[in-house]
Design a protein around this motif. Sequence first.
Motif, PDB file in Angstrom:
ATOM      1  N   ARG A  39      41.364  32.181  28.863  1.00 23.70           N
ATOM      2  CA  ARG A  39      40.294  32.847  29.602  1.00 23.70           C
ATOM      3  C   ARG A  39      40.876  34.042  30.351  1.00 23.70           C
ATOM      4  O   ARG A  39      41.916  33.937  30.997  1.00 23.70           O
ATOM      5  N   LEU A  40      40.165  35.161  30.246  1.00 25.37           N
ATOM      6  CA  LEU A  40      40.653  36.430  30.791  1.00 25.37           C
ATOM      7  C   LEU A  40      39.554  37.020  31.670  1.00 25.37           C
ATOM      8  O   LEU A  40      38.449  37.315  31.188  1.00 25.37           O
ATOM      9  N   ARG A  44      41.211  42.302  33.726  1.00 30.45           N
ATOM     10  CA  ARG A  44      42.558  41.851  33.391  1.00 30.45           C
ATOM     11  C   ARG A  44      42.962  42.359  32.005  1.00 30.45           C
ATOM     12  O   ARG A  44      42.122  42.667  31.149  1.00 30.45           O
ATOM     13  N   TYR A  45      44.295  42.421  31.767  1.00 32.93           N
ATOM     14  CA  TYR A  45      44.831  42.867  30.479  1.00 32.93           C
ATOM     15  C   TYR A  45      45.377  41.669  29.716  1.00 32.93           C
ATOM     16  O   TYR A  45      46.119  40.839  30.286  1.00 32.93           O
ATOM     17  N   LEU A  46      45.006  41.563  28.451  1.00 32.69           N
ATOM     18  CA  LEU A  46      45.589  40.534  27.600  1.00 32.69           C
ATOM     19  C   LEU A  46      47.034  40.899  27.296  1.00 32.69           C
ATOM     20  O   LEU A  46      47.939  40.070  27.364  1.00 32.69           O
ATOM     21  N   TYR A  58      45.351  36.376  18.675  1.00 34.68           N
ATOM     22  CA  TYR A  58      44.218  35.987  19.508  1.00 34.68           C
ATOM     23  C   TYR A  58      42.926  36.223  18.730  1.00 34.68           C
ATOM     24  O   TYR A  58      42.742  37.282  18.120  1.00 34.68           O
ATOM     25  N   ALA A 100      40.046  43.377  29.254  1.00 38.55           N
ATOM     26  CA  ALA A 100      38.769  42.679  29.396  1.00 38.55           C
ATOM     27  C   ALA A 100      37.822  43.501  30.265  1.00 38.55           C
ATOM     28  O   ALA A 100      38.105  43.742  31.449  1.00 38.55           O
ATOM     29  N   ASP A 103      34.271  39.089  31.728  1.00 35.61           N
ATOM     30  CA  ASP A 103      34.989  37.830  31.520  1.00 35.61           C
ATOM     31  C   ASP A 103      35.025  37.510  30.031  1.00 35.61           C
ATOM     32  O   ASP A 103      34.005  37.585  29.335  1.00 35.61           O
TER      33      ASP A 103
END
Length: 626
Positions: A39-40, A44-46, A58, A100, A103
């Motif tokens: 969950r991101l 936020r950056y993966l 992913y 992202a 969410d």
Amino acid sequence: MTLPDAGLTDHQRIAAASMWQTLEPETIEAMLSAGEDVRLGAGRYLFRSGDAYRKCIYIHLEGTLEQTSASGDVRTAEPGDVIGLASYLDGDNYRSTAHAVSDCRLLALPGATVQRLEQESGPFFEAINRALASRMRKARQVRETVRGTLARPVRQFMSSGLPTCGNADTVGDAARMLADREIGSLGLVDEAGRLTGMLTPTRLLMALINGEASPTDSVHAIEADNAFSVTPETPLWQVEEIQRRHRVRDVIVVDHDNVPVGLMSETGLIQALAKPPYTLDSELKTAPDVETLVTLRRKIHVAAAAVHAAHRSAGTAVRALTEMHLALQHRLVELVIASMVQDGHGRPPARFAVMVMGSGGRGEMLLRPDQDNGLIIDDRVDDAGLDWFREFSERLNPALDQVGYRLCPGDVMARNPDYRRTLGDWKDKLTNLVENPGRREARLANIMLDFTTLYGDDSLTSRLRAHLNQQLVDDRGKMLFRMMVSDDAKIAQPLSFFNRLVTTSHRGSQVIDIKRTGLRIIVDAMRVFALKESISRCKTLERLASLRRLGVFDPDFAESMRIAFEELQDLLLTHQLDQIERGETPDPLLRMERLSSHDRERLRVSLRATRRMRERLQYTFGVVMN
């Protein structure tokens, strides 16, 4: 963090994605079982460009995720899209940034699981391969050209193996075959396999629109287009005339029983007539003596460099190189025969053909080829005639060595009685090879079975090829193929588990043998697959095109192999031309310190593609690879 419920299960999201649409339900379940839920939060950056590869891919499931490429292009991921696949394929750091916007929820699938699923599931393997092909297409687009002449027989240029449909096939089957294989025509055949007509996408569409047939009707419910056909021995100019007069794009090649054996398309004709720039052909064909040929042999690399510089295409340069090598060897045969006459031995006492094998037989000779040749003699020759051909061979091989073609280390040469036989004895040799293959014979088969006529009666070579194809029908070559593939299994590719280049030391340099560990794998694989399908052409890319037409390889897999082959060929040719400029003897060992970062990446991606070819061989022939 909360995510909206879109009413779909994760299974449904993955199954609906274009990349995964062909997967079996059990494979999707295996992905979900092995994956970890990630969950991101929004903002936020993966991962960012330059981050270390995390040994997983992913799969985007929910939320809005944007991926920014190194060039600045921004793409919004759809449910089921794969993020980080390029790093899985290359084993390298991430080159894009995944961010992202809202969410998000993703499935992190370990790289080891991906590799296992590639082995266990054909559709999964093909899905990953489509991604690799797409990556390679973007990296390089090449144009293929083929030399030829209107006086030569169509069998030298046709695409072997025509896709056909018959009584058991429906209109829907035919349409799917045309679409899946990306081909422009299908042969329509009767119960005996004889050609009765031709089906094209336009003809199928009109039949459906006009209510002439439905998708479930037999293809024979459609009034097929006329099929214009020729025999394999028809000269190319007649094919051109048929295409021009009747305004057709495809001419079908049939045998004496009217059974389709190939296709000559309009595009194929254009390629066959394309000519490279200046070469030494005219000088080679009129050389008065062996000494002149020695001088011309030393100039071949100059002409090849000019072709390469003009086209920036290794394929064009290699074809020009091969034509010059073969023209030189052809002229040398004429000079050897003239010397036989001058010394009182007389003219050849029977029909014969000098065969060239290996890279010469495939039309893929580079700057320093050695000798791989043989001699087919008409069965009606007497003992005195056999003595003449023995003397001829004893002169030919040393003469070839004198002008710059090294004696074959494996003694695959006409002066060896095992490769100097009557046609009947040659047929017996190939029959025994298929029925009782030994390890040494299987290794030599990777040279010997790529043969074509260098000089003499081409019908002898053609009859030998037809005999070989006949011996291999109905899966009778299974043991030979397994042993040929096993011989290649001993080659360790210069890639680590995560696809980083692995070098060896050689005279103070870190090197990779690009011929043995790259090109050979593709060449040998195409040979085995082509022999299995009775494809008579020997050139690697022509074999590949024929296998694609027959549906053995899907378009993406074939395209990735074509690009990889041409990239490796270009790297090798450029390397050898550079060696000559430096005063070095050409070899297949790429020096890492001489490669740009771009060329290293070309090498790595191309070797990654050849690894997939080895995997395909393993799946098909059940041989465990290194």
